[in-house]
Structures are given as C-alpha cells and as structure tokens.
Design an enzyme around this catalytic site. Structure first.
Site, PDB file in Angstrom:
ATOM      1  N   PRO A  19       4.931   2.790   4.336  1.00 27.15           N
ATOM      2  CG  PRO A  19       6.463   4.556   4.330  1.00 27.15           C
ATOM      3  CD  PRO A  19       6.126   3.270   5.039  1.00 27.15           C
TER       4      PRO A  19
ATOM      5  CE1 TYR B  51      -8.910   1.729  -6.450  1.00 28.04           C
ATOM      6  CE2 TYR B  51      -7.126   2.940  -7.479  1.00 28.04           C
ATOM      7  CZ  TYR B  51      -7.614   1.780  -6.915  1.00 28.04           C
ATOM      8  OH  TYR B  51      -6.801   0.682  -6.816  1.00 28.04           O
TER       9      TYR B  51
ATOM     10  CB  CYS C  39     -12.971   0.060 -27.624  1.00 23.77           C
ATOM     11  SG  CYS C  39     -11.982   0.447 -29.055  1.00 23.77           S
TER      12      CYS C  39
HETATM   13  N1  LLP Z   1       0.756  -1.995   3.691  1.00 27.43           N
HETATM   14  C1  LLP Z   1      -0.231  -2.792   3.236  1.00 27.43           C
HETATM   15  C2  LLP Z   1      -0.499  -4.063   3.909  1.00 27.43           C
HETATM   16  C3  LLP Z   1      -0.981  -2.407   2.114  1.00 27.43           C
HETATM   17  O1  LLP Z   1      -1.954  -3.195   1.672  1.00 27.43           O
HETATM   18  C4  LLP Z   1      -0.694  -1.167   1.476  1.00 27.43           C
HETATM   19  C5  LLP Z   1      -1.457  -0.735   0.307  1.00 27.43           C
HETATM   20  C6  LLP Z   1       0.356  -0.380   1.981  1.00 27.43           C
HETATM   21  C7  LLP Z   1       1.050  -0.822   3.095  1.00 27.43           C
HETATM   22  C8  LLP Z   1       0.770   0.917   1.359  1.00 27.43           C
HETATM   23  O2  LLP Z   1      -0.230   1.887   1.320  1.00 27.43           O
HETATM   24  P1  LLP Z   1       0.124   3.352   0.758  1.00 27.43           P
HETATM   25  O3  LLP Z   1       1.110   3.974   1.730  1.00 27.43           O
HETATM   26  O4  LLP Z   1       0.734   3.206  -0.578  1.00 27.43           O
HETATM   27  O5  LLP Z   1      -1.173   4.059   0.715  1.00 27.43           O
HETATM   28  N2  LLP Z   1      -4.179   0.984  -5.932  1.00 27.43           N
HETATM   29  C9  LLP Z   1      -4.687   1.922  -4.952  1.00 27.43           C
HETATM   30  C10 LLP Z   1      -3.993   1.784  -3.627  1.00 27.43           C
HETATM   31  C11 LLP Z   1      -4.087   0.403  -3.034  1.00 27.43           C
HETATM   32  C12 LLP Z   1      -3.293   0.268  -1.778  1.00 27.43           C
HETATM   33  C13 LLP Z   1      -3.230  -1.152  -1.331  1.00 27.43           C
HETATM   34  N3  LLP Z   1      -2.472  -1.372  -0.161  1.00 27.43           N
HETATM   35  C14 LLP Z   1      -4.551   3.339  -5.515  1.00 27.43           C
HETATM   36  O6  LLP Z   1      -4.124   3.484  -6.649  1.00 27.43           O
HETATM   37  O7  LLP Z   1      -4.917   4.309  -4.857  1.00 27.43           O
END
Ligand code: LLP
Length: 423
Positions: free
Chosen positions: A283, A325, A352
């Site tokens: 997570p 997003y 800008c």
């Molecule tokens: N494991 C892997 C291999 C990942 O690529 C990611 C996130 C996670 C775990 C953790 O995912 P989480 O629990 O945080 O959802 N910038 C985007 C989110 C990109 C997530 C990329 N990978 C946003 O702001 O929503």
C-alpha cells in the site's frame, strides 16, 4: 460530496487544525503553499493496516512513491514495514532512512543496468521483474553477486478495475508485467539458474481501487499459476499482491484494509489451502494520503463570467492530480463560520496553462477574499512527490506536525537553489 475530516484534521474554534496545530499558525511560520502532515494520522493508518493484514499473516511493504520524504519513510518503517521501491533513487532514500536492505523490494518496468547494479550491491530482498528482457539483463549482472538473487515475476492478471484509466496497471495492453503463460515459461527456463532464485509472483492491478472483487479475481489467477508451477516442482515462496487500496477523496467510496485482507485470505484459503509461502502487499496512498493537506493562500478573487475564479498561490505543479487525472481534492477555508453563504467558483492556480485548474463550479463561502488561507485535503500521497518547478516556481516546504509541535521536514527549495544547478 462529503468532507473527509478526521480525528486529526478538524475545526476547533472555527480554525482548521491538524492535530493541535491550527493551520493558520503554521502559515505564520512557513510560506504558502506548503504540505502539512499529521504524524499521528500516519501512525494510525499504519497501525490499522498492520492489524488488518497481520491477522492473516500478510506482510506490508510501503510503496514509497506515494510519499518518499525521509522523515515519513523513517516514521513508517520504524513500525516494522518494508518498502516497495521503483528506482535507484528510492532505494538510496530507503537506505538513508535506515531501512534494512532485505526489506526492500525493487519493482518497475524499466530498470536500467545502473539501477540493477545499485540494487545488487545494496543487497535488496527481492527484484520484481517485469519482462523476459529484464530477467536476461538481471541474470547477466547478477553473475558477480555473492548470494542468490531473489526474484518474483510480475504477472499482468488482465483484470478490469474501476478507476481512472491512467492508473490501471493490470489489464492487457498496460505496459506492466507479463502474461501468466510467459511467466510460466520463464520459470522453466531459469529453473536451475546459478545466481537467480525465481521464487515469487507479483502483481499490482492499479491504484485508488474501491472494490475488493478485482483483487479476488487477480489473486485467483496468481494462485492458478502457483499451482501449475507446483505441479512442475517449482515452489512459490512469495506472493506480492501490490497495493491500490482506495481512500475517500470526498465521494464516500474507499476500500478498507480489513476488507481487502479478508478477500485475499479467503481466496488463498479456498483456492490454494496448502500454499505455505509468504504473502505481502504494497500500500502507498492508503497509508499517507489522508494525513496530509496542501495549505495555500488566495491570490485573487477574479470576477468573471460564467463564474468567478478563485486564484490560489498553489498551482498544478504543487498538486498535479487534478490536471493529470481530473482528481478532485476537497478544498476548505482554514477559517470557518457556519452561517456563510456559498458561491460557486472555478478554482485555479497561477500557472500559464488552462489545465492549471483544481475544480470547476466548486462551492466556497462567498466572502472569501484575497489573502485567505485554504487547504486541499487528502494531499499526503502523490502530491509533493509529483511536484515540479514549472514556470520557475519554488518547490513548497513539507511540514510534519506532532500534537502541538511543527517540524519542517523539507525546507522550501528556493529559486536561488534551483538556479544553482545551472551554474
Ligand atoms: N506497488 C506498485 C508496483 C505500484 O506501481 C504502486 C503504485 C503501488 C504499489 C502503490 O499503489 P497505491 O497503494 O498507492 O495505490 N500518481 C497516481 C498513482 C500512481 C500509482 C502508481 N503505482 C495518483 O496520483 O493517483
């Protein structure tokens, strides 16, 4: 839209507080915009996560891309969590924060030779490999390694996930992972490899997922592969199920740690009751997002048609998620009076670009004025880490509050410092 306030973030005496600190008093000490995090909230999220997953003997590796500030990393890892990293930089940060090398997993679809070498030299615990090409490179570079290198193959389980299309990762056509059949073949090809110990399967199906069903489906696909491998004499020792657990950004939906932990445990229990290897999750967002706010000041209230603009001193380069997003981060005034009449605004930053827009048709009290402080909620994950200095803007400070103490955990990066790289 409900406002996701919580035990650590709430109004007291009509002032928004994070723990015992009023955000307006923090803004007297730190220039806006700045990110502000609650230590207690991060610890509480981590404890809830641990309670839910450890009940089923599932380990946790914090996906540090969500927030890789050294102080935050130290705080989370000091609770016993490992980390999931995706670059040499993240591995270096993890080590600098005092995390033991064997607790580091290295994921990522495009690791360079230099990054793989750094990870090998560091002695990290596990490589999550995403392609045959990467495995071939790793096997060459690992030849000088003094001990077998633990490898999990990342499988793309091809499940449909109900989240923004830019943050799904486990569907055919995404660049991540490999089809199960290819993973099976690679296990056969590398069965007796001298330096690589292929012993795990990994997945990560996307981010901000608010339902448990895709996890059941994806875990089930990994278990089917685990069983096929077992029949061929290959014993999987680690199932890394990724992260992606959704948090409430104000629309009321989220996925609780206990629900996803239960679904994972049930699926394993039903489909592979004799599986005796490790299970881990990664997570990121769910540990830190709701512990942070981005505090900003109103630069102008610009009268316009069809709606007035609220122009803030924070911009898309400080909080990129709305531009990337179409994410909505609830926005509150730091001072509050309950009888205020609301008016609809388009909330924008000073950059800008028309995409420097945080929200359209958003209700804010009608007496809002230039100079007033506001706070974007749920800004603890994927905000500071994704910031940049476009338009030659300084990079905001990060602040950690612990009851009534305020600690600047990253000072603001000034224009002089940014220009110094161009000497
Ligand atoms: N494991 C892997 C291999 C990942 O690529 C990611 C996130 C996670 C775990 C953790 O995912 P989480 O629990 O945080 O959802 N910038 C985007 C989110 C990109 C997530 C990329 N990978 C946003 O702001 O929503």
């Amino acid at each position: 839209m409900t406002t996701p306030l919580n035990e650590q973030l709430n109004y007291r005496d009509n002032q928004l507080h994070l723990e015992s600190c009023s955000l307006s008093s923090v803004a007297e000490q730190v220039a806006t915009p700045f990110y502000c995090y609650s230590k207690a909230r991060i610890l509480q999220n981590t404890a809830r996560c641990q309670a839910a997953f450890s009940a089923h003997d599932i380990g946790i590796h914090y996906a540090m891309k969500a927030n890789s500030n050294l102080h935050i990393l130290h705080l989370i890892s000091s609770q016993g969590l490992g980390v999931d990293t995706v670059s040499a930089g993240e591995i270096q940060r993890a080590i600098a924060a005092g995390i033991a090398a064997e607790k580091i997993i290295f994921s990522g679809v495009g690791k360079s030779a230099a990054e793989i070498r750094l990870a090998l030299d560091t002695g990290i615990g596990q490589f999550n490999v995403e392609s045959a090409e990467e495995l071939a490179l790793l096997s060459t570079l690992a030849q000088t390694s003094t001990r077998p290198v633990r490898v999990a193959l990342r499988v793309n389980p091809d499940v449909t996930v109900n989240t923004h299309r830019h943050i799904t990762t486990g569907t055919r056509g995404n660049k991540f992972g490999m089809p199960p059949e290819q993973a099976l073949q690679l296990f056969r090809d590398y069965a007796d490899h001298a330096c690589l110990n292929l012993c795990g399967l990994a997945m990560h199906i996307g981010s901000q997922i608010c339902e448990a069903a895709p996890y059941r489906q994806a875990v089930s696909r990994l278990l089917a592969l685990t069983k096929t491998l077992k029949a061929e004499g290959v014993h999987i020792r680690c199932l890394d199920l990724g992260g992606g657990f959704g948090i409430d950004y104000g629309n009321g939906s989220s996925l609780s740690f206990s629900e996803v932990a239960q679904v994972i445990a049930d699926t394993i229990h039903t489909e592979a009751p004799d599986y005796d290897g490790k299970v881990v999750v990664e997570p990121g967002r769910s540990l830190v997002a709701d512990a942070g706010v981005l505090v900003t000041r109103v630069n102008f209230v610009k009268e316009a048609e069809p709606r007035p603009f609220l122009i803030l001193d924070a911009a898309m380069n400080d909080l990129m998620r709305p531009a990337l997003y179409q994410a909505v981060h609830p926005l509150l005034t730091v001072s509050y009076a309950d009888n205020r009449v609301q008016r609809q605004f388009d909330v924008v930053g000073p950059v800008c670009e028309s995409t420097d827009t945080f929200a359209r048709d958003y209700p804010v009290s009608e007496d809002i004025q230039a100079g007033d402080l506001m706070a974007f909620l749920c800004a603890g994950a994927y905000c500071s880490v994704m910031s940049n200095s476009y338009n030659s803007r300084e990079i905001p400070a990060e602040v950690l509050v612990d009851e009534n103490t305020v600690q600047v955990i990253r000072r603001r990066i000034s224009q002089e410092e940014l220009m110094a790289f161009e000497d």
